[in-house]
Enzyme design. Structure first.
Site, PDB file in Angstrom:
ATOM      1  CG  ASP A 206      -1.943   1.045   1.268  1.00 35.72           C
ATOM      2  OD1 ASP A 206      -2.832   0.989   0.410  1.00 35.72           O
ATOM      3  OD2 ASP A 206      -1.888   1.938   2.134  1.00 35.72           O
ATOM      4  CD  GLU A 279      -2.087   2.217  -3.594  1.00 39.00           C
ATOM      5  OE1 GLU A 279      -3.123   2.838  -3.841  1.00 39.00           O
ATOM      6  OE2 GLU A 279      -1.428   2.409  -2.550  1.00 39.00           O
TER       7      GLU A 279
END
Ligand code: NOJ
Length: 534
Positions: A206, A279
């Site tokens: 993330d 990401e």
């Protein structure tokens, strides 16, 4: 490109990875929220789609202020999702079905409920506990240390009782970690080892581009412009956006690469191959290549397609750039048209177009990510403001509607909402009009999106995966088409406004209604894609 029969072929190179948003997948205990036993009970469905792997958004201990991306204990399961034994069972069962398992890791921030943050608050300014986060004194006039705006709106700083401020690029309940502190890296390596031991095959990282920050005590010259430029729902002149995104002091700083080089060594230290996907939304897109150099991560998401219009020439540029750029470092591209952070493809592009895009992408070299419900062609749900839970809705006083519309639970079966998702009240209401979109109904309907996905994934493995003869049809664009051949198969998408006739000997699959070949020709309608033999 290596093929599945060669020894250097890695499973993720051309994998189809199915993203499960645990809270919305299947509720096994009637509390209205999906959970790990619910996922386990639906793995047969997932495997039957023909995907290679699942990726689960966070299910760790969390106050759930940001859909679990506010992690209070990354090495435990939140009771709303079950417990560690449920996680182990889910991973083992997935493996029995031949599915690899990727889990999310959230290294940019912890939840303010994490023991480290509580200890930091208790220990006070200058303590080693505060040094794990970004705590600073207020400016002389009492205002925050700089003028950065949170990605969810409002200031990126929150003041604590003793007057210091802490940095949070996202919600105030998500304090950013200080990656210059070696304790942080050690703790994340422990988390990686923990989930590998539990059986995970890889990680989705993330905010992978956010860990290193620069100029923390310097104001940005245009904080509002920068904040708008970072939001995909705000329109902005391309050159202005590019200029603002070229040097974000908290994203894509050189320091992140040192972290991933060291993580790569850690990934490679396990007996089984462990992969990681970043990401990382970076500008210019060429910078993304750095994340997948041979000594860093394995994949990086390509976000361009999440916002790209259904337009052959724009799509050509995006896809071709990605293919070309990644060649430099020998990495494989990733393709995604939906995820839990963006409007669903069927709403953004239209339902025929979303099917066409999926079919077009499934033939390309690289890995495809499919977000749960995408296979059903689910649109975004219309929600009342009172139902919304996204922190970006709450922090902007409703100016940003947020991402809840794309997170509505899966409709499984039956004629009435909540369509078998839960025996209780679903955490977000499931629209009544999704009656025809249930898994049950679509399984019976040979023209459905679900049947298209299953057919496409079965045929993808047969015709495309591992072949190395990908070639654009350079003349297609003049006809409003995007086309390529691969594995002896032709793939075309029509983004124009009229039908186009193509020479074909056999249709393999078409994105909406069945297309037949007559006198060596096929008709490709607008908003459709097709696989065929010439
Ligand atoms: C990206 C995640 O996908 C999103 O859902 C989350 O809100 C932010 N990162 C912050 O963790």
């Amino acid at each position: 490109m290596s093929s599945p029969s060669t020894t250097d072929y890695k499973w993720w190179q051309e994998a189809v990875i199915y993203q499960i948003y645990p809270r919305s997948f299947f509720d096994s205990n009637g509390d209205g929220e999906g959970d790990l036993p619910g996922i386990t009970s639906k793995l047969e469905y997932v495997a039957a789609l023909g995907v290679d792997s699942i990726w689960l958004s966070p299910f760790y201990t969390s106050p759930n202020k940001d859909g679990g991306y506010d992690v209070a204990d990354p090495r435990d399961v939140d009771p709303r999702f079950g417990n560690l034994a449920d996680a182990k069972l889910m991973i083992d069962k997935a493996h029995e079905f031949g599915l690899k398992v990727l889990v999310d890791i959230v290294p940019n921030h912890f939840s303010s409920e994490h023991t480290w943050f509580k200890a930091a608050l208790a220990a006070g300014p200058g303590s080693k506990e505060r040094a794990r986060f970004h705590f600073y004194d207020a400016k002389e006039d009492g205002t925050p240390p700089n003028n950065w705006i949170s990605l969810f709106g409002g200031p990126a700083w929150t003041q604590v009782a003793d007057g210091q401020y802490y940095l949070h690029l996202f919600d105030s309940s998500q304090p950013d970690l200080n990656w210059e502190n070696p304790e942080v890296d050690a703790d994340f390596k422990a988390t990686i080892s923990f989930w590998v031991k539990m059986g995970a095959d890889g990680f989705r990282i993330d905010v992978a581009h956010g860990l290193a920050k620069e100029n923390i005590l310097t104001d940005h010259h245009d904080p509002k412009g920068l904040s708008d430029a970072l939001r995909i729902d705000v329109d902005m002149e391309v050159s202005k956006r590019e200029a603002l995104l070229a040097s974000v002091p908290f994203f894509d700083r050189a320091g992140v690469h040192e972290i991933y080089r060291s993580w790569r060594k850690h990934f490679d230290s396990f007996d089984q191959p462990i992969m990681a996907v970043a990401e990382a939304w970076v500008h210019p897109p060429e910078n993304g290549v750095r994340y997948v150099r041979p000594d860093e991560l394995h994949q990086i998401f390509n976000f361009d397609l999440l916002i790209a219009p259904f337009d052959a020439s724009i799509l050509f540029n995006l896809i071709n750039n990605s293919l070309e750029m990644l060649k430099e470092v020998g990495a494989y591209p990733t393709w995604a048209i939906s995820n839990h952070d963006s409007p669903r493809a069927a709403s953004r592009l239209g339902s025929n177009e979303a099917r066409a895009m999926a079919l077009f992408l499934f033939g390309l070299p690289g890995s495809c990510y499919v977000y749960n419900g995408q296979e059903l062609g689910l649109p975004d749900a219309e929600l009342a403001d009172s139902d919304r839970q996204d922190p970006s809705f709450l922090r902007t006083n409703g100016e940003t509607k947020g991402r809840d519309g794309a997170r509505v639970p899966m409709p499984w079966a039956g004629e009435v909402t909540p369509f078998g998702f839960t025996s209780g009240k679903p955490w977000l209401p499931i629209p009544k009009v999704w009656k025809d979109l249930t898994v049950e109904n679509q399984t019976k309907n040979l023209e459905s999106s679900l049947v298209l996905y299953k057919n496409a994934l079965a045929l993808r493995a047969k015709f495309f995966t591992g072949t190395s003869d990908f070639k654009w049809d350079s003349s297609a664009l003049q006809r409003g088409l995007l086309g390529y051949t691969r594995g002896g198969t032709s793939v075309y998408l029509n983004s124009g406004i009229s039908s186009v006739i193509l020479k074909a000997s056999q249709v393999i699959l078409s994105s909406t209604e069945q297309v037949t070949c007559t006198n060596g020709e096929i008709e490709l309608k607008p908003g459709r894609a097709i696989w065929f033999k010439q």
